[in-house]
Scaffold this active site. Structure first.
Site, PDB file in Angstrom:
ATOM      1  NE  ARG A   1      42.891  25.902 -12.242  1.00 38.66           N
ATOM      2  CZ  ARG A   1      43.380  25.645 -10.966  1.00 38.66           C
ATOM      3  NH1 ARG A   1      44.373  25.408 -11.204  1.00 38.66           N
ATOM      4  NH2 ARG A   1      43.596  26.201  -9.639  1.00 38.66           N
TER       5      ARG A   1
ATOM      6  CG  HIS B   1      40.808  30.606  -7.957  1.00 35.22           C
ATOM      7  ND1 HIS B   1      40.152  29.323  -8.650  1.00 35.22           N
ATOM      8  CD2 HIS B   1      41.973  30.555  -7.472  1.00 35.22           C
ATOM      9  CE1 HIS B   1      41.062  28.417  -7.836  1.00 35.22           C
ATOM     10  NE2 HIS B   1      41.945  28.845  -7.295  1.00 35.22           N
TER      11      HIS B   1
ATOM     12  CD  GLN C   1      42.285  29.160  -3.303  1.00 29.73           C
ATOM     13  OE1 GLN C   1      42.762  28.751  -3.834  1.00 29.73           O
ATOM     14  NE2 GLN C   1      42.350  29.225  -1.665  1.00 29.73           N
TER      15      GLN C   1
ATOM     16  CG  ASP D   1      48.252  34.571  -5.901  1.00 31.13           C
ATOM     17  OD1 ASP D   1      48.570  33.136  -5.721  1.00 31.13           O
ATOM     18  OD2 ASP D   1      47.298  34.578  -7.251  1.00 31.13           O
TER      19      ASP D   1
ATOM     20  CB  CYS E   1      45.698  30.722  -3.655  1.00 31.59           C
ATOM     21  SG  CYS E   1      46.703  31.576  -5.233  1.00 31.59           S
TER      22      CYS E   1
ATOM     23  NE  ARG F   1      40.463  25.736  -4.245  1.00 31.40           N
ATOM     24  CZ  ARG F   1      40.864  25.921  -4.480  1.00 31.40           C
ATOM     25  NH1 ARG F   1      41.952  25.762  -5.100  1.00 31.40           N
ATOM     26  NH2 ARG F   1      39.763  25.276  -6.026  1.00 31.40           N
TER      27      ARG F   1
HETATM   28  N1  NVA Z   1      47.235  33.361  -9.810  1.00 32.78           N
HETATM   29  C1  NVA Z   1      47.178  32.636  -9.293  1.00 32.78           C
HETATM   30  C2  NVA Z   1      46.364  31.415  -8.754  1.00 32.78           C
HETATM   31  C3  NVA Z   1      46.790  29.972  -8.526  1.00 32.78           C
HETATM   32  C4  NVA Z   1      46.378  29.193  -8.076  1.00 32.78           C
HETATM   33  C5  NVA Z   1      46.977  31.731 -11.088  1.00 32.78           C
HETATM   34  O1  NVA Z   1      46.866  31.844 -11.436  1.00 32.78           O
HETATM   35  O2  NVA Z   1      48.128  31.114 -11.284  1.00 32.78           O
HETATM   36  N1   CP Z   2      45.035  26.996  -5.280  1.00 30.57           N
HETATM   37  C1   CP Z   2      45.124  26.328  -6.165  1.00 30.57           C
HETATM   38  O1   CP Z   2      44.238  26.585  -7.251  1.00 30.57           O
HETATM   39  O2   CP Z   2      45.717  25.758  -6.210  1.00 30.57           O
HETATM   40  P1   CP Z   2      45.959  24.763  -7.935  1.00 30.57           P
HETATM   41  O3   CP Z   2      46.165  25.609  -8.840  1.00 30.57           O
HETATM   42  O4   CP Z   2      47.357  23.446  -7.152  1.00 30.57           O
HETATM   43  O5   CP Z   2      44.000  24.173  -8.321  1.00 30.57           O
END
Ligand code: NVA
Ligand code: CP
Length: 329
Positions: free
Chosen positions: A106, A133, A136, A229, A269, A314
């Site tokens: 990540r 992602h 997800q 989101d 998500c 997930r």
């Molecule tokens: N768009 C959000 C998704 C988190 C799972 C982010 O990147 O913070």
């Molecule tokens: N939805 C998701 O990726 O959650 P986290 O940021 O908690 O991993």
């Protein structure tokens, strides 16, 4: 041809055929049933997995860890490595590839997860970048199959909000691949890149998907799924600009009613700013006066909301990805 994903990385669902995605979803449903029945098959026995996190996480990290524990793999969580500071991504990838059977990453740039995959020699799974992602979206498709009583090809999903963030992009990709009706509803400045939309329109020609974008929230009419989101993603800080752009796109009771579908589900998500129980939520409230952002607490807690099933899924989908790419299945 039977599907065989052994040795494959999951960097984006663009790289997967509809048949391969179908295979991962079927495996996810199967692993969920098995987990509920207490059946564990040690499908990852003897495997070592490393989880590299350059951004924070609750679901993704825990889903990978529990999936590893369930199926007999060992797991290392790494968030303070030399990577990028004292050691290049390429060298880090080469080192980790000597120890581990699979790498979750990540971070920020999509190019970084691609470099890891190219240089490590083992499967790399994208646990979120600024652009995509994919794990997800597998959980989202699985959840839709559980709640919407029709095949994915007949499902209309509306993504309402920052339609060019990682979730907007990856849901567009997933919907195009699975032949769904996808409507991105957002101010034009927050639509995905023209290049990605053109690429997915090409995919849609093969799969029968319908892809469109609109600035008008009335276009949620007929939706089976309303998805949103956060307005400001990890690594971004422009709350003032986004609130100004996205306030009319908040998912609230009126927007859910505008679907004219009493069975329409609400998805997110997570994490979500639906109340004032977070530090950032409180800061935004103090500065801008908002008590909730992308979704109202009412919708978030309503019977239409499937967000915690989505969060559970997930784990089942991530388990399926690891089992399919490095496991015994
Ligand atoms: N768009 C959000 C998704 C988190 C799972 C982010 O990147 O913070
Ligand atoms: N939805 C998701 O990726 O959650 P986290 O940021 O908690 O991993």
């Amino acid at each position: 041809m039977p599907v065989n994903l052994k040795g494959r990385s999951l960097l984006t669902l663009k790289d997967f055929t509809p048949t391969e995605i179908r295979y991962l979803l079927d495996l996810s449903h199967d692993l969920k049933i098995k987990k509920r029945a207490g059946i564990k098959n040690n499908l990852l026995e003897g495997k070592n997995v490393v989880l590299l996190f350059e951004k924070t996480s609750t679901r993704t990290r825990c889903a990978f860890e529990v999936a590893c524990f369930d199926e007999g793999a060992s797991v290392t969580f790494l968030s303070n490595s030399q990577m990028g500071k004292k050691e290049s991504l390429e060298d880090t990838a080469k080192v980790l590839g000597r120890y581990y059977d699979g790498i979750e990453y990540r971070g920020y740039k999509q190019a970084d997860v691609e470099t890891l995959a190219k240089c490590s020699g083992v499967p790399v799974w994208n646990g979120l970048t600024d652009a995509d992602h994919p794990t997800q979206v597998l959980a989202d498709l699985m959840t839709i199959e559980e709640y919407v009583n029709k095949p994915l090809k007949k499902v209309k999903i509306c993504f309402v909000g920052d339609a060019r963030n990682n979730m907007g992009n990856s849901l567009l990709i997933g919907a195009a691949k699975m032949g769904m009706t996808f409507v991105g509803i957002a101010p034009k400045s927050l639509w995905p890149s023209e290049a990605l939309v053109a690429e997915m329109q090409e995919v849609a020609k093969q799969t029968g998907a319908t892809i469109s974008f609109s600035e008008d929230t009335a276009d949620v009419k007929g939706a089976d799924v309303i998805y949103t989101d956060v307005w400001v993603s990890m690594g971004e800080h422009n709350f003032a600009e986004r609130i100004n752009l996205l306030k009319p796109y908040q998912v609230n009771a009126a927007l859910m009613q505008a679907t004219e579908n009493p069975d329409c589900i609400f998805m997110h998500c997570l994490p979500s700013f639906h109340d004032l129980e977070t530090e950032i939520g409180k800061q935004v409230h103090d500065e801008f006066g908002l008590t909730e952002m992308e979704v109202t607490d009412e919708v978030f807690r309503s019977s239409a909301s499937v967000v915690f099933d989505e969060a559970e899924n997930r784990m089942h989908t991530i388990k399926a990805v690891m089992v399919a790419t490095i496991g015994k299945q």
